[in-house]
Design a protein around this motif. Structure first.
Motif, PDB file in Angstrom:
ATOM      1  N   THR A  44       0.848  -1.185   0.000  1.00  0.00           N
ATOM      2  CA  THR A  44       0.000   0.000   0.000  1.00  0.00           C
ATOM      3  C   THR A  44       0.879   1.228   0.000  1.00  0.00           C
ATOM      4  O   THR A  44       1.930   1.256   0.628  1.00  0.00           O
ATOM      5  CB  THR A  44      -0.947  -0.035   1.222  1.00  0.00           C
ATOM      6  OG1 THR A  44      -1.996   0.909   1.038  1.00  0.00           O
ATOM      7  CG2 THR A  44      -0.229   0.301   2.518  1.00  0.00           C
ATOM      8  N   ASP A  45       0.478   2.246  -0.758  1.00  0.00           N
ATOM      9  CA  ASP A  45       1.225   3.500  -0.819  1.00  0.00           C
ATOM     10  C   ASP A  45       0.247   4.660  -0.860  1.00  0.00           C
ATOM     11  O   ASP A  45      -0.783   4.588  -1.516  1.00  0.00           O
ATOM     12  CB  ASP A  45       2.103   3.551  -2.084  1.00  0.00           C
ATOM     13  CG  ASP A  45       3.557   3.260  -1.762  1.00  0.00           C
ATOM     14  OD1 ASP A  45       4.037   3.681  -0.704  1.00  0.00           O
ATOM     15  OD2 ASP A  45       4.212   2.606  -2.587  1.00  0.00           O
ATOM     16  N   THR A  46       0.628   5.720  -0.148  1.00  0.00           N
ATOM     17  CA  THR A  46      -0.209   6.909  -0.065  1.00  0.00           C
ATOM     18  C   THR A  46       0.430   8.057  -0.828  1.00  0.00           C
ATOM     19  O   THR A  46       1.640   8.263  -0.737  1.00  0.00           O
ATOM     20  CB  THR A  46      -0.365   7.318   1.416  1.00  0.00           C
ATOM     21  OG1 THR A  46      -1.030   6.265   2.116  1.00  0.00           O
ATOM     22  CG2 THR A  46      -1.170   8.596   1.563  1.00  0.00           C
ATOM     23  N   VAL A  48       0.072  12.218  -0.994  1.00  0.00           N
ATOM     24  CA  VAL A  48      -0.527  13.405  -0.380  1.00  0.00           C
ATOM     25  C   VAL A  48      -0.275  14.589  -1.314  1.00  0.00           C
ATOM     26  O   VAL A  48       0.861  14.805  -1.757  1.00  0.00           O
ATOM     27  CB  VAL A  48       0.100  13.675   1.007  1.00  0.00           C
ATOM     28  CG1 VAL A  48      -0.480  14.935   1.628  1.00  0.00           C
ATOM     29  CG2 VAL A  48      -0.111  12.477   1.937  1.00  0.00           C
ATOM     30  N   VAL A  51       2.840  16.988  -1.414  1.00  0.00           N
ATOM     31  CA  VAL A  51       3.990  16.250  -0.874  1.00  0.00           C
ATOM     32  C   VAL A  51       4.505  15.279  -1.938  1.00  0.00           C
ATOM     33  O   VAL A  51       5.684  15.294  -2.295  1.00  0.00           O
ATOM     34  CB  VAL A  51       3.618  15.475   0.413  1.00  0.00           C
ATOM     35  CG1 VAL A  51       4.802  14.658   0.924  1.00  0.00           C
ATOM     36  CG2 VAL A  51       3.129  16.434   1.492  1.00  0.00           C
ATOM     37  N   HIS A  52       3.602  14.457  -2.460  1.00  0.00           N
ATOM     38  CA  HIS A  52       3.996  13.435  -3.439  1.00  0.00           C
ATOM     39  C   HIS A  52       3.739  13.851  -4.869  1.00  0.00           C
ATOM     40  O   HIS A  52       4.157  13.174  -5.795  1.00  0.00           O
ATOM     41  CB  HIS A  52       3.278  12.128  -3.135  1.00  0.00           C
ATOM     42  CG  HIS A  52       3.614  11.576  -1.796  1.00  0.00           C
ATOM     43  ND1 HIS A  52       2.904  11.895  -0.677  1.00  0.00           N
ATOM     44  CD2 HIS A  52       4.615  10.776  -1.381  1.00  0.00           C
ATOM     45  CE1 HIS A  52       3.435  11.279   0.373  1.00  0.00           C
ATOM     46  NE2 HIS A  52       4.478  10.607  -0.028  1.00  0.00           N
ATOM     47  N   LEU A  86      -8.888   1.401  -3.638  1.00  0.00           N
ATOM     48  CA  LEU A  86      -8.604   2.840  -3.724  1.00  0.00           C
ATOM     49  C   LEU A  86      -9.314   3.586  -2.594  1.00  0.00           C
ATOM     50  O   LEU A  86     -10.534   3.610  -2.544  1.00  0.00           O
ATOM     51  CB  LEU A  86      -9.107   3.364  -5.079  1.00  0.00           C
ATOM     52  CG  LEU A  86      -9.220   4.866  -5.262  1.00  0.00           C
ATOM     53  CD1 LEU A  86      -7.845   5.525  -5.174  1.00  0.00           C
ATOM     54  CD2 LEU A  86      -9.884   5.184  -6.608  1.00  0.00           C
ATOM     55  N   ALA A  87      -8.535   4.179  -1.696  1.00  0.00           N
ATOM     56  CA  ALA A  87      -9.103   5.020  -0.635  1.00  0.00           C
ATOM     57  C   ALA A  87      -8.803   6.473  -1.007  1.00  0.00           C
ATOM     58  O   ALA A  87      -7.653   6.892  -1.033  1.00  0.00           O
ATOM     59  CB  ALA A  87      -8.495   4.666   0.712  1.00  0.00           C
ATOM     60  N   THR A  89      -9.465  10.434  -0.348  1.00  0.00           N
ATOM     61  CA  THR A  89      -9.926  11.501   0.539  1.00  0.00           C
ATOM     62  C   THR A  89      -9.887  12.808  -0.247  1.00  0.00           C
ATOM     63  O   THR A  89      -8.854  13.180  -0.802  1.00  0.00           O
ATOM     64  CB  THR A  89      -9.023  11.585   1.785  1.00  0.00           C
ATOM     65  OG1 THR A  89      -9.029  10.312   2.437  1.00  0.00           O
ATOM     66  CG2 THR A  89      -9.522  12.635   2.756  1.00  0.00           C
ATOM     67  N   SER A 123     -14.061  12.618   3.178  1.00  0.00           N
ATOM     68  CA  SER A 123     -13.897  14.059   3.037  1.00  0.00           C
ATOM     69  C   SER A 123     -12.695  14.519   3.862  1.00  0.00           C
ATOM     70  O   SER A 123     -12.559  14.162   5.031  1.00  0.00           O
ATOM     71  CB  SER A 123     -15.207  14.698   3.519  1.00  0.00           C
ATOM     72  OG  SER A 123     -15.004  15.997   3.923  1.00  0.00           O
ATOM     73  N   GLY A 124     -11.797  15.299   3.250  1.00  0.00           N
ATOM     74  CA  GLY A 124     -10.604  15.781   3.938  1.00  0.00           C
ATOM     75  C   GLY A 124      -9.595  16.299   2.924  1.00  0.00           C
ATOM     76  O   GLY A 124      -9.937  16.472   1.751  1.00  0.00           O
ATOM     77  N   SER A 125      -8.364  16.554   3.360  1.00  0.00           N
ATOM     78  CA  SER A 125      -7.324  17.003   2.439  1.00  0.00           C
ATOM     79  C   SER A 125      -7.055  15.917   1.399  1.00  0.00           C
ATOM     80  O   SER A 125      -7.078  14.732   1.724  1.00  0.00           O
ATOM     81  CB  SER A 125      -6.011  17.257   3.189  1.00  0.00           C
ATOM     82  OG  SER A 125      -6.221  18.196   4.202  1.00  0.00           O
ATOM     83  N   THR A 127      -5.819  13.148  -0.369  1.00  0.00           N
ATOM     84  CA  THR A 127      -4.903  12.073   0.009  1.00  0.00           C
ATOM     85  C   THR A 127      -5.418  10.800  -0.654  1.00  0.00           C
ATOM     86  O   THR A 127      -6.616  10.521  -0.606  1.00  0.00           O
ATOM     87  CB  THR A 127      -4.911  11.886   1.549  1.00  0.00           C
ATOM     88  OG1 THR A 127      -4.665  13.149   2.172  1.00  0.00           O
ATOM     89  CG2 THR A 127      -3.850  10.896   1.993  1.00  0.00           C
ATOM     90  N   THR A 129      -4.761   6.657  -1.019  1.00  0.00           N
ATOM     91  CA  THR A 129      -4.064   5.435  -0.631  1.00  0.00           C
ATOM     92  C   THR A 129      -4.560   4.287  -1.499  1.00  0.00           C
ATOM     93  O   THR A 129      -5.759   4.024  -1.548  1.00  0.00           O
ATOM     94  CB  THR A 129      -4.298   5.102   0.852  1.00  0.00           C
ATOM     95  OG1 THR A 129      -3.754   6.165   1.648  1.00  0.00           O
ATOM     96  CG2 THR A 129      -3.599   3.800   1.239  1.00  0.00           C
TER      97      THR A 129
END
Lengths: 318, 318
Positions: A44-46, A48, A51-52, A86-87, A89, A123-125, A127, A129
């Motif tokens: 698994t890799d995120t 952001v 950042v990424h 796929l997660a 946000t 819901s959020g910044s 991101t 994953t």
């Protein structure tokens, strides 16, 4: 747009039929049928935002890259990919963004016959994953701990382009001159065919995500060996050669990440077969160093002098 | 503290030995050996700070809950859990937070013998994505699409406590009176033993994460049936009965999420066996309604009048 409509949108963009998916998106979990007699390879890799990937990255590229960085880990294990989750946000339920994101994700998934079998939207910044699953025959996965003293060190493709794309932006190089470099940064091609071809031939393997030296340090540490790199041998693309020179180029090639090439080691007796097998599938690889007694990773210039990093750039010392 | 030290810290807190983990944390991916002749059940869920848990939630509770909400999905499929991956996005490399987070995560993982086999740590707004894997005998997973007209509807444990914990905070109920409710919100117990016991007996199953009515709507839609709920039959904890009354309590029980109980359907001929099997493993379940011809979910009061939601609360209408 409600969460369930976003999920339907993503699902409709990512339809890939696989017999081993007994139940896909839409229940509490997916039901999958692993192939008998294989091991399962999972990572698994995120990513952001900011950042990424730069905040102005096209949504299609973000979708592509979120899957690519994960498939690259499967490639580095020699695994054949199968399933992804796929997660996602999101700051807002932006249908246009999700549609383009899913289109980029689906384009790469289709290339490698990867089924999207589950996920979550929250819901959020921004991101992302992704979790991916692949298969290898028992005991044949490529690991980081198999490098042996006397092995040679290789890398697929070319190094430094993705970091060069970011450096070129910072120095305001016009977009048309950055095109080839930007493509490497935004749409990395996971080296799945290379990884599969290396099964049984490479002694250790890793993907170049954090930079060649940083990644090889993991191989050296896990294998209990040292690694020496010939800086003059590092393969460079025409785009990189045209845009960067000397120590600046060297720093990008040794320290830049995000290229998603495979760095691997192999016994000299296997190098011939290995390069021939890779060439047959259109995957060039270059010999860039050797495994030695000791610890850590050290690069040398053409004159045999050790190279070290100082003040944010690379410097030679006697 | 560097990323790799944080990973080591998390790993040291979460050590569980499993024979089917051929290679755990530390390579590009984990290598796992799925049990022959089983299906793999996989899901992923994200928790975002301030969205899925209050910002002042203890770090141990966040770690516990991040795993619990995922294990609850496996429970709802009737799966036996095995492996987890943890993608942790953190505003800063806060060792104390990570240590306490990992301690909470590990406590629940140990209870259910779940091995942490991989993950990623990244920098950004506090966001946690966990992916879990479990096993079921072929064809025995509990799905949402199996409810049939004439089936009875059940729920495990009690409903409304987690939502009541949030409501009690908003009305400034003293902490000592909220203790039992807060425990339900912060440390939900995934109903894994119940889910496994329901294999072969329940016709459909889902976990109550978004609220009873909302979740049962998925069962109704996927099964092509309607569901009727007897509001007077909904099981309530002593803590809930002591703190909330009348329509307010009803709203918490019908609409409140986060309880992570299992709602399921079964043919009347199986209800006796099923309740006996559940009782034997200490899992109480209550009959709360029936599956009918039609669509959607409707709750009724003790007099048989339909109940509907209006203006953020629940109202009866004739």
């Amino acid at each position: 747009m409600a969460e369930f409509d976003l999920i339907d949108l993503i699902r409709s963009r990512c339809e890939i039929a696989r017999n081993d998916v007994r139940l896909g998106i839409g229940d509490d979990a997916a039901i999958l049928a692993p192939p008998p007699g294989h091991e399962l390879v999972v990572c698994t890799d995120t990513l952001v935002a900011g950042v990424h990937f730069p905040l102005d990255t096209p949504a299609e590229a973000i979708g592509w890259k979120a899957l690519a960085v994960n498939l690259s880990d499967l490639a580095a294990m020699g695994a054949t990919p199968a399933w992804a989750l796929l997660a996602l946000t999101l700051p807002e339920a932006d249908v246009d963004f999700v549609d383009r994101f899913a289109t980029g994700f689906a384009a790469l998934a289709a290339q490698h016959h990867v089924a999207l079998v589950g996920g979550d939207t929250t819901s959020g910044s921004l991101t992302i994953t992704v979790t991916v699953h692949g298969f290898v025959p028992p005991g044949q996965a490529l690991r980081r701990d198999g490098a042996r003293v006397g092995d040679q060190v290789f890398v697929t493709g070319t190094l430094g382009d993705a970091a060069a794309a970011l450096a070129a932006r910072r120095r305001h190089t016009p977009p048309q001159q950055r095109e080839a470099l930007d493509a490497r940064l935004d749409r990395p091609e996971p080296r799945l065919a290379c990884g599969a071809a290396l099964r049984g031939l490479a002694s250790a393997c890793i993907d170049v995500s954090d930079g060649l030296l940083a990644d090889l340090r993991h191989v050296a540490a896990r294998s209990g060996v040292g690694i020496e790199i010939d800086a003059a041998a590092l393969p460079a693309s025409a785009a990189l050669l045209g845009a960067f020179d000397g120590d600046e180029r060297l720093a990008l090639q040794l320290g830049g990440g995000d290229d998603y090439e495979l760095a691997f080691t192999a016994a000299p007796s296997r190098a011939g077969d290995l390069l021939r097998d890779l060439a047959r599938i259109g995957c060039g690889a270059t010999r860039i160093g050797r495994v030695v007694d000791g610890a850590g990773v050290q690069a040398f210039d053409a004159a045999g002098a050790a190279i070290t990093l100082a003040h944010g750039g690379w410097e030679h010392f006697a």
